[in-house]
Motif scaffolding. Structure first.
Motif, PDB file in Angstrom:
ATOM      1  N   MET A  57      45.266  14.415  45.182  1.00  0.00           N
ATOM      2  CA  MET A  57      44.220  13.790  44.370  1.00  0.00           C
ATOM      3  C   MET A  57      43.077  13.299  45.257  1.00  0.00           C
ATOM      4  N   LEU A  58      43.397  12.761  46.416  1.00  0.00           N
ATOM      5  CA  LEU A  58      42.362  12.321  47.345  1.00  0.00           C
ATOM      6  C   LEU A  58      41.529  13.514  47.816  1.00  0.00           C
ATOM      7  N   ARG A  65      39.145  14.442  45.114  1.00  0.00           N
ATOM      8  CA  ARG A  65      38.001  13.524  45.044  1.00  0.00           C
ATOM      9  C   ARG A  65      37.003  13.814  46.165  1.00  0.00           C
ATOM     10  N   ASN A 121      35.174  16.992  45.264  1.00  0.00           N
ATOM     11  CA  ASN A 121      34.175  16.711  44.226  1.00  0.00           C
ATOM     12  C   ASN A 121      32.955  16.024  44.821  1.00  0.00           C
ATOM     13  N   PHE A 122      33.171  15.078  45.730  1.00  0.00           N
ATOM     14  CA  PHE A 122      32.069  14.383  46.387  1.00  0.00           C
ATOM     15  C   PHE A 122      31.223  15.367  47.194  1.00  0.00           C
ATOM     16  N   SER A 132      29.327  17.719  44.879  1.00  0.00           N
ATOM     17  CA  SER A 132      28.261  17.000  44.194  1.00  0.00           C
ATOM     18  C   SER A 132      27.073  16.802  45.130  1.00  0.00           C
ATOM     19  N   LYS A 165      39.329  23.640  45.512  1.00  0.00           N
ATOM     20  CA  LYS A 165      39.383  22.729  44.367  1.00  0.00           C
ATOM     21  C   LYS A 165      40.094  23.402  43.195  1.00  0.00           C
TER      22      LYS A 165
END
Length: 63
Positions: free
Chosen positions: A12-13, A16, A19-20, A23, A43
């Motif tokens: 999960m980390l 994230r 995703n960062f 983005s 991902k």
């Protein structure tokens, strides 16, 4: 190729962080960077593995 095993929390980390990264790459209009495509693939791979685990857990609970 050897595989690396992660706990659910570690995965999960990583999601994230991916995703960062994606983005920020999108904000900077970076589409052709050699890191963007592999990050998207990783991902998706992690997401698919989460879905498989969730399905297996649901099957085990229904038995």
């Amino acid at each position: 190729m050897n595989k690396i095993e992660l706990t659910r929390e570690e995965a999960m980390l990583v999601m994230r962080l991916l995703n960062f990264f994606l983005s920020k790459a999108k904000d900077m209009n970076v589409h052709s960077n050699s890191d963007v495509a592999p990050a998207k693939a990783l991902k998706q791979n992690i997401f698919s593995q989460f879905m498989k685990l969730d399905e297996q857990e649901a099957e085990n609970e229904s038995e």
